[in-house]
Design a protein around this motif. Structure first.
Motif, mmCIF file in Angstrom:
data_model
loop_
_atom_site.group_PDB
_atom_site.id
_atom_site.type_symbol
_atom_site.label_atom_id
_atom_site.label_comp_id
_atom_site.label_asym_id
_atom_site.label_seq_id
_atom_site.Cartn_x
_atom_site.Cartn_y
_atom_site.Cartn_z
ATOM 1 N N UNK A 61 -2.189 -0.837 68.469
ATOM 2 C CA UNK A 61 -0.801 -1.188 68.632
ATOM 3 C C UNK A 61 -0.870 -2.887 68.493
ATOM 4 N N UNK A 62 -1.766 -3.470 68.918
ATOM 5 C CA UNK A 62 -1.582 -4.900 68.407
ATOM 6 C C UNK A 62 -1.340 -5.160 67.308
ATOM 7 N N UNK A 63 -2.367 -4.249 66.223
ATOM 8 C CA UNK A 63 -2.352 -4.739 64.562
ATOM 9 C C UNK A 63 -0.818 -4.289 64.230
ATOM 10 N N UNK A 64 -0.193 -3.272 64.681
ATOM 11 C CA UNK A 64 1.104 -2.858 64.381
ATOM 12 C C UNK A 64 1.955 -4.202 64.998
ATOM 13 N N UNK A 65 2.041 -4.545 66.042
ATOM 14 C CA UNK A 65 2.842 -5.795 66.516
ATOM 15 C C UNK A 65 2.652 -7.135 65.743
ATOM 16 N N UNK A 66 1.271 -7.587 66.145
ATOM 17 C CA UNK A 66 1.006 -8.887 65.469
ATOM 18 C C UNK A 66 0.820 -9.187 64.085
ATOM 19 N N UNK A 67 0.215 -8.146 63.283
ATOM 20 C CA UNK A 67 0.138 -8.230 61.802
ATOM 21 C C UNK A 67 1.117 -7.507 61.173
ATOM 22 N N UNK A 68 1.755 -6.503 61.846
ATOM 23 C CA UNK A 68 3.008 -5.762 61.126
ATOM 24 C C UNK A 68 2.133 -4.959 59.923
ATOM 25 N N UNK A 69 1.082 -4.220 60.234
ATOM 26 C CA UNK A 69 0.228 -3.271 59.202
ATOM 27 C C UNK A 69 0.270 -1.998 59.562
ATOM 28 N N UNK A 70 0.788 -1.005 58.728
ATOM 29 C CA UNK A 70 0.705 0.066 58.996
ATOM 30 C C UNK A 70 -0.860 0.809 59.256
ATOM 31 N N UNK A 71 -0.939 1.679 60.348
ATOM 32 C CA UNK A 71 -2.019 2.173 60.565
ATOM 33 C C UNK A 71 -1.985 3.673 60.457
ATOM 34 N N UNK A 72 -2.858 4.478 59.664
ATOM 35 C CA UNK A 72 -2.597 5.951 59.216
ATOM 36 C C UNK A 72 -4.009 6.438 59.874
ATOM 37 N N UNK A 73 -3.936 7.665 60.312
ATOM 38 C CA UNK A 73 -5.244 8.338 60.905
ATOM 39 C C UNK A 73 -5.423 9.550 59.964
ATOM 40 N N UNK A 74 -6.458 9.776 59.471
ATOM 41 C CA UNK A 74 -7.047 10.905 58.729
ATOM 42 C C UNK A 74 -8.035 11.672 59.718
ATOM 43 N N UNK A 75 -7.803 12.783 60.132
ATOM 44 C CA UNK A 75 -8.533 13.618 61.269
ATOM 45 C C UNK A 75 -9.880 14.363 60.150
ATOM 46 N N UNK A 76 -10.794 14.239 60.747
ATOM 47 C CA UNK A 76 -11.928 14.985 60.073
ATOM 48 C C UNK A 76 -12.034 16.154 60.884
ATOM 49 N N UNK A 77 -13.504 16.780 61.031
ATOM 50 C CA UNK A 77 -13.660 18.025 61.484
ATOM 51 C C UNK A 77 -13.044 18.162 63.107
ATOM 52 N N UNK A 78 -13.162 17.002 63.878
ATOM 53 C CA UNK A 78 -12.698 16.865 65.223
ATOM 54 C C UNK A 78 -12.171 15.663 65.352
ATOM 55 N N UNK A 79 -10.824 15.751 66.179
ATOM 56 C CA UNK A 79 -10.232 14.579 66.434
ATOM 57 C C UNK A 79 -9.617 14.729 67.888
ATOM 58 N N UNK A 80 -10.437 15.101 68.713
ATOM 59 C CA UNK A 80 -10.040 15.858 70.072
ATOM 60 C C UNK A 80 -9.892 14.741 71.277
ATOM 61 N N UNK A 81 -9.432 15.048 72.203
ATOM 62 C CA UNK A 81 -9.102 14.256 73.496
ATOM 63 C C UNK A 81 -8.928 12.551 73.177
ATOM 64 N N UNK A 82 -10.139 11.841 73.389
ATOM 65 C CA UNK A 82 -10.104 10.658 73.125
ATOM 66 C C UNK A 82 -9.783 10.241 71.612
ATOM 67 N N UNK A 83 -10.218 11.233 70.809
ATOM 68 C CA UNK A 83 -9.950 11.276 69.326
ATOM 69 C C UNK A 83 -8.498 11.029 69.228
ATOM 70 N N UNK A 84 -7.797 11.932 69.868
ATOM 71 C CA UNK A 84 -6.324 11.917 69.587
ATOM 72 C C UNK A 84 -5.570 10.828 70.482
ATOM 73 N N UNK A 85 -6.341 10.384 71.684
ATOM 74 C CA UNK A 85 -5.630 9.365 72.388
ATOM 75 C C UNK A 85 -5.560 7.895 71.337
#
Length: 332
Positions: A125-149
């Motif tokens: 969130x800080x990177x979005x707001x302070x540096x205005x850079x996009x962050x994308x997520x590429x999910x591997x085999x598992x991106x569950x619970x905290x991985x989705x958080x």
């Protein structure tokens, strides 16, 4: 002390001396070269080039692998693995680097600690707001619970159709040996300062009052998880709660439910970011933690004395499991 333990002690001392000497020599050499040539590293981390391109217009790839827990050892004999503080530093570095115009997190984790997951989420969130850079997520085999958080606040989430994600919720577990101890005549002696000091104790059954206390904690943390998705995915709370019953979803199911934006691979995610932000000529780099002498030494010791290290690890696991630790974790 038998001969085996003497040999183990001697080897450990030799490795310790080697590590300290290596660190001292490295510090001296680095200091001398910086002073002589006024040289400063522009980046704290090693980088490997995934795709060639303009070095002043880069996409940085960071890998989030393993259970998200702040358990990295600071000892000389560190065997490696997920290093939470190191990962946060990598995120910060990517945010500050003016040549990096986009960040992709390759997430392959079943989740982990509540606090650690929140720290990564807040950094994104800080990177979005302070540096205005996009962050994308590429999910591997598992991106569950905290991985989705940690993925929820990203501008775009891309999963493979077979990715296991979701598992939205909080879990707290412990062992209880009360019945076993009673059957085998084992007594536990507990001296405590307050009624709930030994809550979730392995030596007795949990009371209804204790269960209510812990459930209220879990409910609060679950509410935070739901709100993170409401804010990050711009979804109604009622809809999020319907999806957040702890079940896992495939990537395809997650896309149908609005938890994921697109289906694709890591290469597809890179292509999407390049197209979305006109970064067609960008160089794609991957941050790497680099070689750590402590990790090499730790691995060497584990190879030499694996059985004793395994026993120690099991003891630590049992000790930690008995503590009332809430987790954003997908457990099978």
């Amino acid at each position: 002390m038998n001969s085996k333990r003497w040999i183990a002690l001697i080897v450990a001392v030799v490795l310790l001396v080697f590590s300290l000497g290596f660190r001292m020599a490295t510090s001296v050499v680095t200091a001398d070269f910086e002073e002589m040539f006024n040289f400063q590293q522009d980046n704290k981390f090693q980088e490997s080039v995934i795709e060639e391109g303009n070095g002043n217009n880069q996409i940085a790839v960071l890998n989030l692998e393993g259970v998200i827990q702040d358990t990295a050892s600071n000892s000389v004999l560190d065997s490696g693995g997920y290093n939470h503080q190191r990962f946060l530093e990598m995120l910060e570095e990517a945010g500050q680097d003016r040549t990096v115009n986009g960040i992709i997190l390759r997430v392959n984790t079943p989740g982990g600690g509540v606090v650690e997951s929140a720290e990564i989420h807040d950094k994104i969130v800080e990177i979005h707001e302070e540096y205005e850079k996009p962050v994308y997520i590429s999910m591997g085999n598992t991106a569950a619970s905290g991985g989705y958080y940690v993925a929820a606040p990203a501008e775009k989430i891309v999963a493979h159709e077979a990715t296991l994600t979701g598992s939205i919720g909080v879990i707290m577990e412990s062992f209880n040996f009360a019945e076993f101890a009673d059957e085998h005549g084992i007594d536990f002696n507990t001296i405590k300062s307050g009624e709930y000091k030994d809550i979730m104790s392995a030596s007795r059954e949990m009371t209804d009052e204790e269960r209510d206390i812990l459930q209220s904690m879990i409910d609060d943390m679950y509410g935070d998880f739901v709100q993170v998705i409401v804010d990050g995915r711009d979804m109604p709370e009622e809809e999020v709660r319907e999806l957040s019953d702890g079940r896992v979803y495939t990537g395809s199911q997650a896309q149908e439910n609005g938890l994921v934006d697109d289906l694709g691979t890591m290469d597809d995610t890179i292509a999407m970011m390049k197209e979305d932000y006109d970064l067609g000529n960008a160089r794609v780099i991957e941050y790497q933690q680099g070689f750590e002498v402590n990790q090499w030494l730790g691995g060497a010791v584990q190879n030499l004395f694996g059985s004793e290290s395994d026993v120690t690890g099991i003891k630590d696991l049992l000790r930690e499991s008995n503590a009332p630790r809430a987790m954003y974790l997908y457990t099978k």
